[in-house]
Write a protein that holds these residues in place. Structure first.
Motif, short mmCIF file in Angstrom:
data_model
loop_
_atom_site.label_atom_id
_atom_site.label_comp_id
_atom_site.label_asym_id
_atom_site.label_seq_id
_atom_site.Cartn_x
_atom_site.Cartn_y
_atom_site.Cartn_z
N ALA A 1 0.82 -1.22 0.00
CA ALA A 1 0.00 0.00 0.00
C ALA A 1 0.85 1.27 0.00
O ALA A 1 0.34 2.35 -0.31
CB ALA A 1 -0.94 0.00 1.19
N ASP A 2 2.14 1.16 0.31
CA ASP A 2 3.03 2.32 0.26
C ASP A 2 3.36 2.73 -1.17
O ASP A 2 3.90 3.82 -1.41
CB ASP A 2 4.35 2.04 1.00
CG ASP A 2 4.18 2.02 2.51
OD1 ASP A 2 3.08 2.33 3.01
OD2 ASP A 2 5.18 1.67 3.19
N VAL A 3 3.06 1.87 -2.15
CA VAL A 3 3.33 2.16 -3.56
C VAL A 3 2.04 2.70 -4.18
O VAL A 3 1.00 2.04 -4.14
CB VAL A 3 3.80 0.89 -4.31
CG1 VAL A 3 4.05 1.20 -5.77
CG2 VAL A 3 5.02 0.28 -3.64
N ASP A 4 2.12 3.89 -4.73
CA ASP A 4 0.95 4.52 -5.34
C ASP A 4 0.57 3.84 -6.66
O ASP A 4 1.43 3.33 -7.38
CB ASP A 4 1.21 6.00 -5.62
CG ASP A 4 1.32 6.83 -4.36
OD1 ASP A 4 0.70 6.46 -3.34
OD2 ASP A 4 2.03 7.84 -4.40
N PHE A 5 -0.72 3.88 -6.97
CA PHE A 5 -1.19 3.49 -8.30
C PHE A 5 -0.91 4.65 -9.24
O PHE A 5 -1.11 5.82 -8.89
CB PHE A 5 -2.70 3.20 -8.28
CG PHE A 5 -3.04 1.82 -7.83
CD1 PHE A 5 -2.99 0.74 -8.71
CD2 PHE A 5 -3.44 1.58 -6.52
CE1 PHE A 5 -3.32 -0.54 -8.30
CE2 PHE A 5 -3.78 0.30 -6.09
CZ PHE A 5 -3.72 -0.75 -6.99
N THR A 6 -0.44 4.34 -10.44
CA THR A 6 -0.22 5.33 -11.49
C THR A 6 -0.95 4.87 -12.75
O THR A 6 -1.21 3.68 -12.92
CB THR A 6 1.28 5.52 -11.79
OG1 THR A 6 1.83 4.26 -12.18
CG2 THR A 6 2.02 6.05 -10.57
N VAL A 7 -1.26 5.80 -13.62
CA VAL A 7 -1.94 5.48 -14.87
C VAL A 7 -1.00 4.68 -15.76
O VAL A 7 0.18 5.03 -15.92
CB VAL A 7 -2.42 6.77 -15.58
CG1 VAL A 7 -3.04 6.45 -16.93
CG2 VAL A 7 -3.43 7.50 -14.70
N CYS A 8 -1.51 3.61 -16.34
CA CYS A 8 -0.71 2.74 -17.21
C CYS A 8 -0.43 3.42 -18.55
O CYS A 8 -1.14 4.36 -18.94
CB CYS A 8 -1.48 1.45 -17.49
SG CYS A 8 -1.60 0.35 -16.09
N PRO A 9 0.56 2.91 -19.29
CA PRO A 9 0.74 3.38 -20.66
C PRO A 9 -0.58 3.26 -21.41
O PRO A 9 -1.31 2.29 -21.24
CB PRO A 9 1.80 2.43 -21.22
CG PRO A 9 2.57 2.00 -20.01
CD PRO A 9 1.55 1.91 -18.90
N GLY A 10 -0.89 4.23 -22.22
CA GLY A 10 -2.18 4.30 -22.90
C GLY A 10 -3.01 5.44 -22.34
O GLY A 10 -3.97 5.87 -22.94
N ASP A 11 -2.62 5.92 -21.14
CA ASP A 11 -3.20 7.12 -20.52
C ASP A 11 -4.69 7.06 -20.22
O ASP A 11 -5.36 8.08 -20.19
CB ASP A 11 -2.89 8.36 -21.36
CG ASP A 11 -1.40 8.63 -21.42
OD1 ASP A 11 -0.70 8.37 -20.42
OD2 ASP A 11 -0.91 9.09 -22.49
N ASP A 12 -5.24 5.87 -19.99
CA ASP A 12 -6.64 5.76 -19.57
C ASP A 12 -6.66 5.81 -18.05
O ASP A 12 -6.12 4.91 -17.39
CB ASP A 12 -7.24 4.45 -20.06
CG ASP A 12 -8.71 4.30 -19.71
OD1 ASP A 12 -9.18 4.93 -18.73
OD2 ASP A 12 -9.40 3.54 -20.41
N PRO A 13 -7.25 6.84 -17.46
CA PRO A 13 -7.24 6.96 -16.00
C PRO A 13 -8.00 5.85 -15.28
O PRO A 13 -7.88 5.71 -14.06
CB PRO A 13 -7.88 8.32 -15.75
CG PRO A 13 -8.68 8.61 -16.97
CD PRO A 13 -7.96 7.93 -18.11
N LEU A 14 -8.75 5.03 -16.02
CA LEU A 14 -9.47 3.90 -15.41
C LEU A 14 -8.60 2.65 -15.33
O LEU A 14 -8.99 1.65 -14.74
CB LEU A 14 -10.74 3.58 -16.19
CG LEU A 14 -11.81 4.67 -16.22
CD1 LEU A 14 -13.01 4.21 -17.06
CD2 LEU A 14 -12.24 5.05 -14.82
N ILE A 15 -7.40 2.69 -15.94
CA ILE A 15 -6.48 1.54 -15.94
C ILE A 15 -5.19 1.98 -15.27
O ILE A 15 -4.43 2.79 -15.82
CB ILE A 15 -6.23 1.02 -17.36
CG1 ILE A 15 -7.56 0.66 -18.05
CG2 ILE A 15 -5.28 -0.18 -17.33
CD1 ILE A 15 -7.43 0.29 -19.52
N THR A 16 -4.95 1.45 -14.06
CA THR A 16 -3.80 1.89 -13.27
C THR A 16 -2.97 0.69 -12.80
O THR A 16 -3.45 -0.44 -12.80
CB THR A 16 -4.24 2.72 -12.05
OG1 THR A 16 -5.15 1.94 -11.25
CG2 THR A 16 -4.93 4.02 -12.49
N GLU A 17 -1.74 0.99 -12.40
CA GLU A 17 -0.84 -0.05 -11.95
C GLU A 17 -0.08 0.41 -10.71
O GLU A 17 0.18 1.60 -10.53
CB GLU A 17 0.16 -0.45 -13.04
CG GLU A 17 1.09 0.67 -13.45
CD GLU A 17 2.00 0.32 -14.61
OE1 GLU A 17 2.03 -0.85 -15.06
OE2 GLU A 17 2.71 1.23 -15.08
#
Length: 119
Positions: free
Chosen positions: A12-28
């Motif tokens: 949980a210390d690692v933030d979710f970021t937007v995946c390549p492709g820039d869709d804010p609904l798909i994060t990693e």
């Protein structure tokens, strides 16, 4: 180069970021990555309604193992829905996706380099 060495730490210390492709609904949430090869271990999250159609069918030059932790998504090329508790092991070059998730999905993924014959 390889992935960094880590002892246990709170994911949980690692933030979710937007995946390549820039869709804010798909994060990693990238847990470890080899910057030289791009192979990684990550938590992938599709929010409800996410659709990777703009990214098309995916093929990688690395191995990819995926375990669905919660939720489900549909491989639009196959017309099949996969849910929590299911697993995939994809060799380099295997086609998959695009994906759509009606209610959201969270997966755990491990990616690693392909080993060349005789290496």
């Amino acid at each position: 180069m390889s992935k960094p060495e880590y002892e246990f730490f709170p994911v949980a210390d690692v933030d979710f970021t937007v995946c390549p492709g820039d869709d804010p609904l798909i994060t990693e949430r990238v847990l470890a990555r080899d910057p030289a090869t791009g192979v990684a271990t990550r938590i992938l999250r599709y929010a409800p309604g996410a659709d990777s159609t703009p990214m098309g069918v995916q093929r990688h030059d690395f191995w990819e193992e995926v375990y669905i932790l919660q939720g489900s998504f549909t491989d639009l090329s196959l017309g099949q829905t996969f849910g929590a508790g299911m697993y995939a092991c994809r060799p380099p070059g295997m086609a998959h996706g695009p994906w759509r998730s009606e209610h959201g999905v969270v997966t755990f993924e491990v990616r690693y380099p392909a080993v060349r014959e005789g290496s």
